[in-house]
Design an enzyme around this catalytic site. Structure first.
Site, PDB file in Angstrom:
ATOM      1  N   TYR A 187       0.961  -1.320   0.021  1.00 46.70           N
ATOM      2  CA  TYR A 187      -0.041   0.046   0.124  1.00 46.70           C
ATOM      3  C   TYR A 187       0.855   0.945  -0.052  1.00 46.70           C
ATOM      4  O   TYR A 187       2.006   1.013   0.471  1.00 46.70           O
ATOM      5  CB  TYR A 187      -0.911  -0.123   1.101  1.00 46.70           C
ATOM      6  CG  TYR A 187      -1.956   0.952   1.274  1.00 46.70           C
ATOM      7  CD1 TYR A 187      -2.984   1.202   0.485  1.00 46.70           C
ATOM      8  CD2 TYR A 187      -1.813   1.983   2.380  1.00 46.70           C
ATOM      9  CE1 TYR A 187      -3.918   2.545   0.576  1.00 46.70           C
ATOM     10  CE2 TYR A 187      -2.592   3.083   2.607  1.00 46.70           C
ATOM     11  CZ  TYR A 187      -3.731   3.401   1.731  1.00 46.70           C
ATOM     12  OH  TYR A 187      -4.554   4.311   1.924  1.00 46.70           O
ATOM     13  N   THR A 189       1.412   3.913   1.754  1.00 50.07           N
ATOM     14  CA  THR A 189       2.162   4.313   3.004  1.00 50.07           C
ATOM     15  C   THR A 189       3.266   3.418   3.675  1.00 50.07           C
ATOM     16  O   THR A 189       3.974   3.652   4.510  1.00 50.07           O
ATOM     17  CB  THR A 189       1.198   4.510   3.888  1.00 50.07           C
ATOM     18  OG1 THR A 189       0.408   3.551   4.539  1.00 50.07           O
ATOM     19  CG2 THR A 189       0.102   5.665   3.864  1.00 50.07           C
ATOM     20  N   LYS A 190       3.368   1.886   2.716  1.00 52.71           N
ATOM     21  CA  LYS A 190       4.015   1.095   3.530  1.00 52.71           C
ATOM     22  C   LYS A 190       5.582   1.086   3.157  1.00 52.71           C
ATOM     23  O   LYS A 190       5.898   1.815   2.409  1.00 52.71           O
ATOM     24  CB  LYS A 190       3.627  -0.285   3.151  1.00 52.71           C
ATOM     25  CG  LYS A 190       2.223  -0.540   3.499  1.00 52.71           C
ATOM     26  CD  LYS A 190       1.850  -0.779   5.186  1.00 52.71           C
ATOM     27  CE  LYS A 190       0.608  -0.500   5.662  1.00 52.71           C
ATOM     28  NZ  LYS A 190      -0.421  -1.240   5.266  1.00 52.71           N
ATOM     29  N   ASN A 191       6.358   0.434   4.036  1.00 58.38           N
ATOM     30  CA  ASN A 191       7.900   0.608   3.573  1.00 58.38           C
ATOM     31  C   ASN A 191       8.498   0.494   1.990  1.00 58.38           C
ATOM     32  O   ASN A 191       9.170   1.136   1.527  1.00 58.38           O
ATOM     33  CB  ASN A 191       8.784  -0.428   4.267  1.00 58.38           C
ATOM     34  CG  ASN A 191       8.866  -0.029   5.812  1.00 58.38           C
ATOM     35  OD1 ASN A 191       7.869   0.346   6.375  1.00 58.38           O
ATOM     36  ND2 ASN A 191       9.859  -0.400   6.500  1.00 58.38           N
TER      37      ASN A 191
END
Ligand SMILES: *Cc1c(COP(=O)(O)O)cnc(C)c1O
Length: 392
Positions: A187, A189-191
């Site tokens: 997604y 916002t993920k790393n």
């Protein structure tokens, strides 16, 4: 002076990703194909798993994982209330019951001692749960030794929600090489991100094959082969599946993100270290703990306000930071206090006192590789000055 608002999260994508996407578009093959396969191959090497299936989201991965291990209506699945909607909703997709277990106060990961007691109690009543879904909160791996022991003793499968935990390690082993099936999120916002996307990894070839088939309508052969010179028009529907495949457009972004992984993680570490140093001596905050035997993915930087040192609550603190132009978030509003779970299962807030207690005090600060030094200092200044102004 009104300064620009600093968002809570910004994805680290740039010209490399744009170029890779343009090249997929020029190739004429947009959906699941060679790039998705390549992304699976690269990803599984990094987490030390035998099989990887690229999917449209982590939610899809969690759903397919439960399907692969045979979750059915009326089954019970243990998980943490300190998580996003996905972890428990996929249990409800089957008409199965999510059974929450409270978290450890220092890491906010599922408490394996409490997991053991609850599993023992359910098993004694003939209600043995089928699976446990640990969530590696903020990127800190859950206590997998304890969890795997309980799972083995009571015959539960272990499906990990590793949406925050790429890349992370537990006692030297990568998250992805520990439980039965591990699910990752890409997604925005993920790393690392693919826009939207997820990956399920496992050591079990049957489960991998089942997830792959069910990710494309239960059709036995990959659709991409149907339309290439290797394939034919013939296909068989072997089960009523889903539409959860990852496109080559997304996978091309993912492949570029993997090339940047080390530098992205180094930058996350630098920012987290700056926060640690700035907040360490202050009485206002408590940081979630980091155990010595883990490598933290540093997905989130979470501070907990100390109510004894402050005359302001969490909601007020978030508002003050917003006035200073700093975007923050709260991970998570525990699932058991949301209307659906409250009403469907009769939970009260104090049923999981650690999760509920933490929820009232936690704030997630901006932590992403494109933050500049001045951004980091702006956050530190806003947080420490706000605490100073409302010091008790
Ligand atoms: C983001 C997240 C998910 C869902 O990931 P998607 O790829 O958006 O489906 C699941 N669990 C946790 C803990 C998350 O933070």
């Amino acid at each position: 002076m009104k300064r620009k608002f600093m968002p809570f999260s910004v994805p680290s994508v740039g010209k490399e990703e744009a170029k890779a996407v343009a090249s997929v578009i020029r190739s004429g093959w947009l959906t699941t194909g060679g790039k998705a396969r390549e992304f699976e191959e690269e990803f599984k090497k990094l987490v030390g798993a035998k099989h990887a299936v690229a999917l449209s989201s982590c939610t899809a991965a969690l759903h397919l994982a439960l399907e692969a291990i045979g979750i059915r209506e009326g089954d019970r699945v243990m998980t943490s209330p300190m998580t996003f909607a996905s972890t428990a909703e996929v249990i409800r997709y089957f008409g199965a019951e999510p059974v929450f277990v409270d978290v450890e106060p220092d890491t906010l990961n599922i408490d394996h001692e409490k997991l053991k007691r609850k599993t023992e109690e359910l098993s004694a009543r003939g209600l043995a749960p089928k699976a446990v879904m640990p969530v590696h909160y903020a990127g800190h791996p859950a206590e997998m030794d304890g969890i795997m022991q309980v799972a083995e003793k009571y015959g539960m499968r272990v499906i990990e929600d590793a949406a925050h935990a790429f890349p992370a390690k537990y006692r030297g082993r990568a998250v992805g090489a520990i439980g039965d099936i591990t699910c990752f999120s890409f997604y925005a916002t993920k790393n690392i991100t693919t826009g939207e996307g997820g990956m399920a990894v496992t050591g079990n070839p049957q489960w991998a094959e089942r997830m792959r088939v069910m990710s494309l309508h239960g059709i036995s052969k990959d659709a991409w082969r149907r339309y290439s010179s290797e394939g034919t028009w013939r296909y068989e529907i072997t089960a009523p599946g889903y539409k959860y495949n990852m496109t080559d457009i997304s996978a091309a972004i993912g492949l570029e993100q993997l090339k940047k992984l080390d530098s992205l993680q180094i930058r996350r570490r630098e920012i987290a270290d700056s926060y640690d140093r700035a907040f360490a001596g202050l009485p206002f905050f408590k940081k979630t703990a980091v155990r010595r035997h883990v490598e933290h993915a540093l997905h989130l930087y979470v501070i907990a306000l100390n109510p004894e040192a402050l005359r302001i609550g969490r909601d007020g603190f978030v508002e003050e930071l917003k006035k200073l132009g700093i975007g923050t978030s709260v991970h998570f509003i525990p699932l058991h206090i949301h209307p659906y779970y409250k009403e469907a299962f009769g939970y009260g807030p104090e049923d999981f006192p650690e999760a509920f207690g933490a929820y009232k005090r936690i704030i997630s600060l901006p932590l992403y590789p494109s933050m500049k030094e001045e951004d980091v200092w702006r956050v530190i200044k806003a947080v420490t000055e706000t605490a100073g102004r409302f010091s008790a």
